[in-house]
Design a protein around this motif. Structure first.
Motif, PDB file in Angstrom:
ATOM      1  N   LYS A  25      -5.819  -2.485  -6.973  1.00 36.30           N
ATOM      2  CA  LYS A  25      -6.267  -1.157  -6.529  1.00 36.30           C
ATOM      3  C   LYS A  25      -5.294  -0.066  -6.949  1.00 36.30           C
ATOM      4  CE  LYS A  25      -8.567  -3.023  -2.402  1.00 36.30           C
ATOM      5  NZ  LYS A  25      -8.506  -3.110  -0.910  1.00 36.30           N
ATOM      6  N   THR A  26      -4.017  -0.257  -6.628  1.00 34.33           N
ATOM      7  CA  THR A  26      -3.046   0.795  -6.940  1.00 34.33           C
ATOM      8  C   THR A  26      -2.799   0.898  -8.439  1.00 34.33           C
ATOM      9  OG1 THR A  26      -1.206  -0.751  -6.558  1.00 34.33           O
ATOM     10  CG2 THR A  26      -1.895   0.621  -4.714  1.00 34.33           C
ATOM     11  N   ASN A  72       3.291  -0.041  -9.708  1.00 36.79           N
ATOM     12  CA  ASN A  72       2.563  -0.178 -10.970  1.00 36.79           C
ATOM     13  C   ASN A  72       2.395  -1.640 -11.350  1.00 36.79           C
ATOM     14  OD1 ASN A  72       4.325   2.490 -11.156  1.00 36.79           O
ATOM     15  ND2 ASN A  72       2.472   2.804 -12.386  1.00 36.79           N
ATOM     16  N   LEU A 105      -4.936   0.329 -10.824  1.00 38.25           N
ATOM     17  CA  LEU A 105      -6.072   1.028 -11.417  1.00 38.25           C
ATOM     18  C   LEU A 105      -5.976   2.526 -11.166  1.00 38.25           C
ATOM     19  CD1 LEU A 105      -8.734   0.800 -12.948  1.00 38.25           C
ATOM     20  CD2 LEU A 105      -9.892   0.448 -10.745  1.00 38.25           C
ATOM     21  N   GLU A 106      -5.586   2.901  -9.955  1.00 42.09           N
ATOM     22  CA  GLU A 106      -5.455   4.328  -9.643  1.00 42.09           C
ATOM     23  C   GLU A 106      -4.381   4.982 -10.510  1.00 42.09           C
ATOM     24  OE1 GLU A 106      -4.705   4.473  -5.478  1.00 42.09           O
ATOM     25  OE2 GLU A 106      -6.731   3.811  -4.919  1.00 42.09           O
ATOM     26  N   HIS A 107      -3.256   4.308 -10.680  1.00 38.65           N
ATOM     27  CA  HIS A 107      -2.201   4.835 -11.556  1.00 38.65           C
ATOM     28  C   HIS A 107      -2.739   5.028 -12.968  1.00 38.65           C
ATOM     29  CE1 HIS A 107       1.251   4.821  -8.919  1.00 38.65           C
ATOM     30  NE2 HIS A 107       1.133   3.534  -8.634  1.00 38.65           N
ATOM     31  N   ARG A 131       2.937   1.598  -3.523  1.00 39.68           N
ATOM     32  CA  ARG A 131       2.028   1.846  -4.636  1.00 39.68           C
ATOM     33  C   ARG A 131       2.649   1.467  -5.979  1.00 39.68           C
ATOM     34  NH1 ARG A 131      -2.179   4.100  -2.869  1.00 39.68           N
ATOM     35  NH2 ARG A 131      -2.883   4.740  -4.933  1.00 39.68           N
ATOM     36  N   ARG A 179       0.825  -1.205   0.000  1.00 39.84           N
ATOM     37  CA  ARG A 179       0.000   0.000   0.000  1.00 39.84           C
ATOM     38  C   ARG A 179       0.862   1.259   0.000  1.00 39.84           C
ATOM     39  NH1 ARG A 179      -4.431  -1.818   4.625  1.00 39.84           N
ATOM     40  NH2 ARG A 179      -5.695  -3.179   3.286  1.00 39.84           N
ATOM     41  N   PRO A 192      -6.932  -2.441 -14.360  1.00 36.98           N
ATOM     42  CA  PRO A 192      -5.907  -2.290 -13.317  1.00 36.98           C
ATOM     43  C   PRO A 192      -4.468  -2.386 -13.805  1.00 36.98           C
ATOM     44  CG  PRO A 192      -7.717  -3.618 -12.513  1.00 36.98           C
ATOM     45  CD  PRO A 192      -7.975  -3.393 -13.971  1.00 36.98           C
ATOM     46  N   GLN A 197      -5.851   5.198 -14.134  1.00 36.23           N
ATOM     47  CA  GLN A 197      -6.969   6.134 -14.297  1.00 36.23           C
ATOM     48  C   GLN A 197      -6.478   7.555 -14.516  1.00 36.23           C
ATOM     49  OE1 GLN A 197      -9.195   5.210 -10.726  1.00 36.23           O
ATOM     50  NE2 GLN A 197     -10.752   4.062 -11.874  1.00 36.23           N
ATOM     51  N   ARG A 198      -5.318   7.879 -13.973  1.00 35.23           N
ATOM     52  CA  ARG A 198      -4.771   9.227 -14.162  1.00 35.23           C
ATOM     53  C   ARG A 198      -4.291   9.462 -15.593  1.00 35.23           C
ATOM     54  NH1 ARG A 198      -2.974   8.413  -8.701  1.00 35.23           N
ATOM     55  NH2 ARG A 198      -0.977   7.534  -9.363  1.00 35.23           N
TER      56      ARG A 198
END
Length: 461
Positions: A391-392, A351, A394-396, A349, A346, A452, A398-399
């Motif tokens: 989770k991480t 890739n 996908l967040e990377h 983070r 977490r 993701p 999405q940006r």
């Protein structure tokens, strides 16, 4: 006559297989994807993972049954532990260390096999004195006393698997002796390849139109430490490679794998920042997020040391992607220690993370310890970390929606009507196109949707 070659394991084994193909093809054999058609069957094996070894035994069992109805010759090489080597001796016709590859023509000649090259009196390689006799002794003993230096092996020009991407070995072996790892027992101690040879290989590849290079080694960033004062350091080699590619007049990407955190220097990161051709992608194996487990693994760093390295990467290369390797269920790993690894996932983070369930390898120190985490619990822990990565990741990604990504196109995607490529950070991207002329070229793609661990887009312009 035809040959079929199977390679298992890491990118280094794939690179080794490219040199095996060169030697075999110079003997007059033609490559076939069909095992059933082959007269010569070979495996570049990997003892590092049990699954890979299981595949070796499955293949040779099948091949030896074929010998009942036709003539064929089998061989094995690669990363093979002494215990596995002893089991393989009676199963394969030839078993040799990869550094003894130049002697393969004479080994095959001992079996009375006539090849097109032998008729012409050409092998394309020079066997080290006593090479064939050494292999016979190796087979009888089950393992060599020491792994020979691969200097002659590195001089063999690879039959590259791609026309635009190349693996370039710069170092072989390992001195770290992580307790879970078999590499020091399969490849021996760290040996650095001549930097002049490395630069010559890359220079030749640039002239042939290659645009992506991966510098390979078991501990790639310890390059030169076995020859202090006589060879370039890893940052110095990176600088030379970066300069060479920057001045080539073509767009290039240079990667390296796999580094050890203990040898990851700020100087190396600053060299990457100074050269456009050195890719902004860092693979930094964590293995565990718990200090006590790291001690048992003999990793020579603590989580705080790793944290400082990641902070330096983020500071010097803020756009870089971060990849890692993690082992779950290592001998003695408690639930609390696993949760520390989960927290590290977490925090850092990633890739991308390659998460593996621990399996003891004969010869490694941990093979003498209890494998006391049940398989079902290992699988659960792997699933938990995979969910964290989702989770991480996908967040990377999405940006990146709405932004333009620069891709190196690698080939057709599994989805019909699409091509696939990777960003500089090695994130997979697919886009709608059937234009095969784009393969091996750089294109701009506007990202329209993400998953993701991958993205999708449309050609820009």
């Amino acid at each position: 006559m035809k040959y079929h070659l199977l390679h298992l394991g890491c990118q280094m084994n794939q690179s080794d297989a490219e040199r095996v193909r060169t030697v075999v093809e110079r003997m007059g054999y033609q490559r076939t994807d069909s095992e059933e058609e082959a007269d010569l069957l070979g495996i570049v094996a990997c003892s590092v993972r049990q699954k890979a070894i299981d595949k070796v035994y499955a293949r040779i069992d099948r091949w030896n049954r074929w010998k009942n109805r036709r003539s064929l010759l089998t061989f094995a090489t690669g990363c093979i532990l002494p215990a596995d080597r002893e089991k393989m001796v009676p199963l394969f016709d030839l078993l040799f260390d990869i550094s003894e590859l130049p002697g393969l023509p004479s080994m095959i000649g001992q079996y009375g096999v006539v090849t097109a090259a032998s008729v012409r009196g050409i092998t394309g390689t020079t066997a080290p004195q006593g090479a064939a006799r050494g292999v016979t002794a190796l087979a009888l003993a089950g393992a060599p006393a020491e792994v020979p230096e691969p200097s002659a092996f590195w001089k063999i020009g690879p039959s590259y698997s791609s026309t635009f991407e190349a693996y370039v070995p710069i170092q072989n072996g390992c001195d770290k002796f992580c307790t879970f790892c078999a590499v020091p027992y399969t490849r021996g101690g760290e040996i650095s390849r001549s930097s002049d040879e490395i630069l010559e290989e890359i220079r030749g590849l640039l002239e042939r139109g290659f645009v992506s290079f991966t510098l390979l080694g078991q501990n790639v960033n310890s390059y030169g430490k076995d020859r202090p004062g006589a060879e370039r350091s890893f940052p110095e080699l990176l600088r030379e490679v970066g300069t060479l590619c920057d001045q080539s007049g073509r767009e290039c990407r240079v990667y390296f794998t796999s580094p050890h955190p203990r040898d990851m220097s700020e100087e190396s990161l600053r060299v990457i920042a100074d050269h456009r051709s050195l890719a902004r992608q860092i693979h930094l194996p964590l293995q565990s997020g718990d200090d006590k487990v790291l001690v048992r693994m003999n990793r020579s760093y603590q989580v705080e040391d790793y944290r400082r390295i990641v902070a330096t990467v983020r500071d010097i290369l803020p756009e870089a992607t971060l990849f890692t390797d993690i082992i779950v269920g290592f001998s003695g790993e408690t639930e609390e220690q696993f949760e520390n690894t989960r927290r590290a996932m977490r925090e850092f983070r990633y890739n991308m993370a390659y998460v593996a369930m621990y399996s003891p390898r004969p010869g490694a120190a941990s093979a003498h310890w209890a494998d006391d985490v049940p398989h079902q619990e290992k699988a659960r822990r792997l699933h938990v970390l995979s969910e964290e990565l989702v989770k991480t990741g996908l967040e990377h990604n999405q940006r990146q929606v709405g932004r333009t990504a620069r891709l190196l196109v690698e080939g057709p995607d599994r989805r019909a009507g699409f091509l696939a490529g990777r960003t500089e950070g090695r994130i997979p991207v697919r886009f709608a196109s059937v234009d095969s002329s784009l393969v091996g070229r750089f294109v701009d793609v506007r990202i329209t949707s993400v998953a993701p661990l991958s993205m999708e887009g449309a050609l820009d312009g």
